[in-house]
Design an enzyme around this catalytic site. Structure first.
Site, PDB file in Angstrom:
ATOM      1  N   LYS A  13       0.816  -1.219   0.000  1.00 50.56           N
ATOM      2  CA  LYS A  13       0.000   0.000   0.000  1.00 50.56           C
ATOM      3  C   LYS A  13       0.846   1.263   0.000  1.00 50.56           C
ATOM      4  CE  LYS A  13      -2.270  -0.998   3.560  1.00 50.56           C
ATOM      5  NZ  LYS A  13      -2.246  -0.302   4.803  1.00 50.56           N
ATOM      6  N   ARG A  87     -10.197   0.707   9.086  1.00 53.99           N
ATOM      7  CA  ARG A  87      -9.690  -0.635   9.365  1.00 53.99           C
ATOM      8  C   ARG A  87     -10.779  -1.509   9.963  1.00 53.99           C
ATOM      9  NH1 ARG A  87      -4.072   0.962   9.446  1.00 53.99           N
ATOM     10  NH2 ARG A  87      -2.729  -0.842   9.642  1.00 53.99           N
ATOM     11  N   ARG A 126      10.478  -6.169   5.102  1.00 54.82           N
ATOM     12  CA  ARG A 126      10.512  -4.761   4.690  1.00 54.82           C
ATOM     13  C   ARG A 126      11.421  -3.925   5.595  1.00 54.82           C
ATOM     14  NH1 ARG A 126       4.277  -2.966   5.914  1.00 54.82           N
ATOM     15  NH2 ARG A 126       4.312  -3.252   8.155  1.00 54.82           N
ATOM     16  N   ARG A 165      10.437  -1.298  11.376  1.00 55.17           N
ATOM     17  CA  ARG A 165       9.368  -0.685  12.168  1.00 55.17           C
ATOM     18  C   ARG A 165       9.230  -1.396  13.502  1.00 55.17           C
ATOM     19  NH1 ARG A 165       3.844   0.054   8.826  1.00 55.17           N
ATOM     20  NH2 ARG A 165       3.051  -0.860  10.739  1.00 55.17           N
ATOM     21  N   ARG A 177      -2.419  -7.936  13.740  1.00 59.41           N
ATOM     22  CA  ARG A 177      -2.783  -6.962  12.696  1.00 59.41           C
ATOM     23  C   ARG A 177      -3.457  -7.666  11.529  1.00 59.41           C
ATOM     24  NH1 ARG A 177       2.395  -4.083  10.979  1.00 59.41           N
ATOM     25  NH2 ARG A 177       3.560  -5.167  12.569  1.00 59.41           N
TER      26      ARG A 177
HETATM   27  P1  AMP Z   1       0.110   0.932   9.566  1.00 63.35           P
HETATM   28  O1  AMP Z   1       1.341   1.741   9.364  1.00 63.35           O
HETATM   29  O2  AMP Z   1      -1.007   1.329   8.651  1.00 63.35           O
HETATM   30  O3  AMP Z   1       0.380  -0.544   9.545  1.00 63.35           O
HETATM   31  O4  AMP Z   1      -0.415   1.272  11.051  1.00 63.35           O
HETATM   32  C1  AMP Z   1       0.370   0.972  12.185  1.00 63.35           C
HETATM   33  C2  AMP Z   1      -0.492   0.894  13.419  1.00 63.35           C
HETATM   34  O5  AMP Z   1      -1.142   2.151  13.654  1.00 63.35           O
HETATM   35  C3  AMP Z   1      -1.642  -0.117  13.369  1.00 63.35           C
HETATM   36  O6  AMP Z   1      -1.228  -1.441  13.659  1.00 63.35           O
HETATM   37  C4  AMP Z   1      -2.578   0.447  14.431  1.00 63.35           C
HETATM   38  O7  AMP Z   1      -2.122   0.162  15.734  1.00 63.35           O
HETATM   39  C5  AMP Z   1      -2.444   1.942  14.208  1.00 63.35           C
HETATM   40  N1  AMP Z   1      -3.457   2.416  13.249  1.00 63.35           N
HETATM   41  C6  AMP Z   1      -3.237   2.859  11.976  1.00 63.35           C
HETATM   42  N2  AMP Z   1      -4.401   3.149  11.373  1.00 63.35           N
HETATM   43  C7  AMP Z   1      -5.380   2.883  12.268  1.00 63.35           C
HETATM   44  C8  AMP Z   1      -6.803   2.953  12.247  1.00 63.35           C
HETATM   45  N3  AMP Z   1      -7.473   3.339  11.159  1.00 63.35           N
HETATM   46  N4  AMP Z   1      -7.482   2.609  13.378  1.00 63.35           N
HETATM   47  C9  AMP Z   1      -6.830   2.224  14.474  1.00 63.35           C
HETATM   48  N5  AMP Z   1      -5.515   2.088  14.564  1.00 63.35           N
HETATM   49  C10 AMP Z   1      -4.776   2.420  13.474  1.00 63.35           C
END
Ligand code: AMP
Length: 227
Positions: A13, A87, A126, A165, A177
């Site tokens: 993404k 999400r 990654r 990360r 996740r």
């Molecule tokens: P990502 O970089 O998109 O994988 O997001 C990393 C983390 O941020 C996720 O595992 C969640 O803990 C938090 N997060 C990101 N977007 C959301 C969302 N829409 N709702 C809740 N938590 C989020």
């Protein structure tokens, strides 16, 4: 134009989002990146959010929704590509109401489909550029492999240092996740189904196992943008 980009962690993404925003000149709103910045800056919001992020859990809606809405409003004029939200089915419904109240609408939802097993392998390989998180690097993909100097890996774009990360270190967190993503009743897949059933939004579903170039070509074709 306003676009929602949905896909499991590891589906590419971030990479595809960077390509699309450049071509279509949209603002890139990545909820995960905004939260990570808050953590780096040690803000109160960042402190609260990190407890959830490190365990692979969703940050509560009371925190994330106002944050997303503010970013969307700031990008209203230019148009936006939203990555990482919604999400859950509930977030999709709340977003719909908030957008309506702010005089915005979703034009496209892009779903990058990827098998859960491949998604997990991709997450584990990654690497993030510490200088610019729009510089994707991955150990397993030749097109975006980091460069090696004196046995150290560096960003293939800018030669900056690479980081893993914090939430990618924790395998249980990765699984959590992915559980949230593939959950069909209330999770992210339920949000995708919600958009599939709406006839005023165009849903573009793309096979994320293809190469980066093939995926972006397919997406841009469907957005009627000539590559
Ligand atoms: P990502 O970089 O998109 O994988 O997001 C990393 C983390 O941020 C996720 O595992 C969640 O803990 C938090 N997060 C990101 N977007 C959301 C969302 N829409 N709702 C809740 N938590 C989020």
């Amino acid at each position: 134009m306003n676009i929602i980009l949905i896909g499991p962690n590891g589906s590419g993404k971030g990479t595809q989002g960077s390509i699309i925003i450049k071509k279509l000149k949209l603002n890139h709103i990545e909820t995960g990146a905004i939260l990570r910045k808050q953590i780096t800056d040690s803000t109160v919001l960042g402190m609260k959010a990190s407890q959830y992020i490190n365990k692979g859990e969703l940050v509560p809606d009371e925190i994330i929704i106002p944050m997303v809405l503010e970013a969307l409003k700031e990008s209203k004029k230019q148009g936006w590509l939203l990555d990482g939200f919604p999400r859950s089915l509930l977030q999709a419904k709340k977003l719909e109401i908030a957008l309506y109240n702010s005089g915005m609408k979703i034009d496209y939802v892009i779903e990058i489909q990827l098998d859960r097993y491949i998604a997990k392998l991709r997450i584990q390989g990654r690497r993030i550029c510490a200088v610019n998180n729009h510089h994707p690097n991955h150990l397993a993909y030749d097109a975006i492999k980091p460069i090696k100097k004196e046995n150290q890996l560096y960003c293939r774009v800018c030669e900056g240092s690479l980081i893993i990360r914090a939430d990618d270190y924790n395998e249980a967190g990765i699984d959590k996740r992915l559980d949230i993503y593939y959950e069909k009743e209330k999770g992210t897949m339920a949000a995708v189904k919600y958009y599939k059933d709406k006839n005023n939004i165009k849903l573009i579903s793309i096979d994320g196992s293809l190469s980066i170039r093939e995926v972006s070509k397919k997406i841009l074709n469907q957005l009627q943008y000539n590559t």
